[in-house]
Design an enzyme around this catalytic site. Structure first.
Site, short mmCIF file in Angstrom:
data_model
loop_
_atom_site.label_atom_id
_atom_site.label_comp_id
_atom_site.label_asym_id
_atom_site.label_seq_id
_atom_site.Cartn_x
_atom_site.Cartn_y
_atom_site.Cartn_z
N HIS A 209 31.27 -32.77 -16.51
CA HIS A 209 30.42 -32.19 -15.28
C HIS A 209 29.19 -33.18 -15.14
O HIS A 209 28.32 -32.94 -16.23
CB HIS A 209 30.12 -30.67 -15.50
CG HIS A 209 29.46 -30.15 -14.42
ND1 HIS A 209 29.13 -28.74 -14.07
CD2 HIS A 209 28.74 -30.62 -13.03
CE1 HIS A 209 28.51 -28.58 -13.03
NE2 HIS A 209 28.29 -29.68 -12.59
N ARG A 293 18.63 -26.06 -4.43
CA ARG A 293 17.43 -25.55 -4.74
C ARG A 293 17.04 -26.38 -5.87
O ARG A 293 17.72 -27.28 -6.42
CB ARG A 293 17.81 -24.21 -5.49
CG ARG A 293 19.16 -24.29 -6.26
CD ARG A 293 19.46 -22.84 -7.08
NE ARG A 293 20.95 -22.81 -7.54
CZ ARG A 293 21.31 -23.27 -8.52
NH1 ARG A 293 20.31 -23.82 -9.41
NH2 ARG A 293 22.59 -23.37 -9.09
#
Length: 450
Positions: A209, A293
């Site tokens: 990831h 964010r």
């Protein structure tokens, strides 16, 4: 435009982190707090503080009317949502704008777009980003899910379209599992995110990831600040993050940066955020999602680049151009962040709230600790169990691993019934496959099963 006062619609270490940058910028801060956080350190550090409700988050940190009222009453110009809670809620961002408040994040319509994982996946595929084989949009019926799965091949992942934070994701190995996984995921998505839509993707075995940090302003500048590897995770919840990713070639690194910038431009993104990718065992990369964010692990990039991401986020929201250019972003060395949670890994990561009778964070060269707690404080049972983030920098990855282990060994956390993830983190850092960068997203479960 510049802000005179910012309300921080969050708690704990991220509220403290935002307040510190605001103070350096000469901006006054307003903390909002629940009854459980009345004596918390982030409350004491703010210029003003407003009580917004009882301990349950849905009646305080997730209750927009109380937050908006606090902002208007204190004369705040803007609202910084931090991460979690309302940070990716497009409706909350729109409410802020409707009340004359600047939401420190992307525009509401952009948040709405990227918050729909199925929609943004299709949108960025059309823009040329590589995506996994999957459904063309939300799948609302189990029979349709079976058709998609037969087309793309098992195993598959069922994902909540409105999901985030690694939640609302389950895999199915065959047709026999798919209907039950579909039912559980849609029910979870409806209950947690208020939107039961899900979509399907082909499952990648043993992936890494990797996420790319983005900054974009309203003047047409979009920058990337390199990547972070977040492969050490448990049930899609990250435990350790590092940068740079130890397995990327320079060619793949450049490609990821270009994909991230192109994707952000395509959706009209502004502010700080990340573009998430999967790195396949064979070396291919595919787009996962956009997180609109500031990230929990943003300090990793700050230590590598020297850029205060929160500062740039605030400046962009105030309408200012970014204070840096792509050619000035030169990541150096290696950085690692370890999330110290008040949890007991031996008991299924059960949260362990309680009073801290001893709390002494580590220090020394190249060590940063972001925390909202201190000795004598109480870890409330009502929220995320994150206790502290230990972030280290060193010239090489090998030295950074050694420094992270040393810092964790120094960290003293004691209290009746309080356990932490520190022993597990040290165990993970010492694993030969981690040291040699041979780990994937399933590594933590494999280590704990031994």
């Amino acid at each position: 435009m510049s802000f005179g006062k910012v309300l921080i619609a969050n708690r704990g270490e991220i509220a403290l982190r935002i307040a510190r940058t605001c103070r350096e910028l000469g901006i006054a801060t307003v903390a909002v707090y629940s009854t459980a956080d009345r004596d918390a350190r982030f409350v004491a550090q703010a210029d003003e503080a407003v009580h917004i409700g009882p301990a349950p988050a849905r009646r305080s940190y997730l209750y927009p009317p109380a937050i908006i009222e606090a902002a208007l009453r204190t004369g705040a110009d803007a609202v910084h949502p931090g991460y979690g809670f309302l940070s990716e809620d497009a409706d909350f961002a729109r409410i802020c704008v409707d009340h004359g408040l600047v939401f420190i994040g992307p525009r509401p319509e952009v948040m709405e777009c990227v918050g729909d994982k199925a929609r943004v996946r299709a949108l960025l595929a059309a823009a040329g980003l590589p995506v996994l084989a999957g459904s063309d949009g939300p799948v609302t019926d189990p029979s349709d899910a079976e058709e998609v799965a037969e087309r793309i091949g098992y195993p598959v992942i069922v994902k909540a379209a409105a999901g985030g934070g690694g939640r609302g994701i389950e895999s199915a190995r065959d047709r026999g599992e798919l209907r039950e996984v579909f039912r559980r995921t849609t029910a979870f998505a409806r209950q947690v995110f208020g939107n039961g839509e899900v979509y399907l993707e082909r499952l990648v075995p043993e992936p890494r990831h990797v996420e790319v940090q983005l900054l974009a302003d309203a003047h047409g500048t979009v920058l990337h600040l390199g990547e972070r590897d977040c492969s050490l995770q448990r049930r899609n919840q990250k435990l350790v993050e590092e940068a740079p990713s130890p397995l990327l070639s320079e060619e793949v690194r450049r490609r990821l940066g270009a994909y991230a910038v192109a994707g952000a431009r395509h959706v009209g993104y502004t502010g700080a955020g990340t573009m998430e990718f999967l790195l396949h065992p064979g070396g291919d990369v595919t787009f996962m999602e956009i997180n609109a964010r500031i990230q929990v692990e943003h300090p990793v990039t700050e230590l590598l680049t020297g850029v205060d991401l929160v500062r740039e986020q605030i400046r962009v929201a105030a309408g200012e151009p970014l204070g840096i250019t792509q050619d000035r972003i030169t990541p150096t060395g290696a950085a690692i962040e370890c999330r110290v949670n008040a949890e007991d890994p031996a008991a299924g990561f059960r949260p362990t709230p309680g009073r801290l009778t001893a709390y002494c964070p580590p220090g020394g060269p190249g060590v940063r600790v972001d925390s909202g707690f201190g000795q004598g404080d109480v870890i409330p049972p009502d929220y995320d169990s994150l206790l502290a983030k230990v972030i280290v920098w060193a010239p090489t990855r090998e030295q950074a691993i050694a420094r992270a282990d040393r810092a964790l060994a120094e960290f003293v956390v004691e209290g009746p019934g309080v356990a932490t993830t520190i022993p597990l983190l040290r165990r993970l850092l010492a694993q030969p496959d981690f040291v040699r960068a041979r780990h994937s997203t399933g590594f933590v479960e494999a280590v704990m099963a031994r």
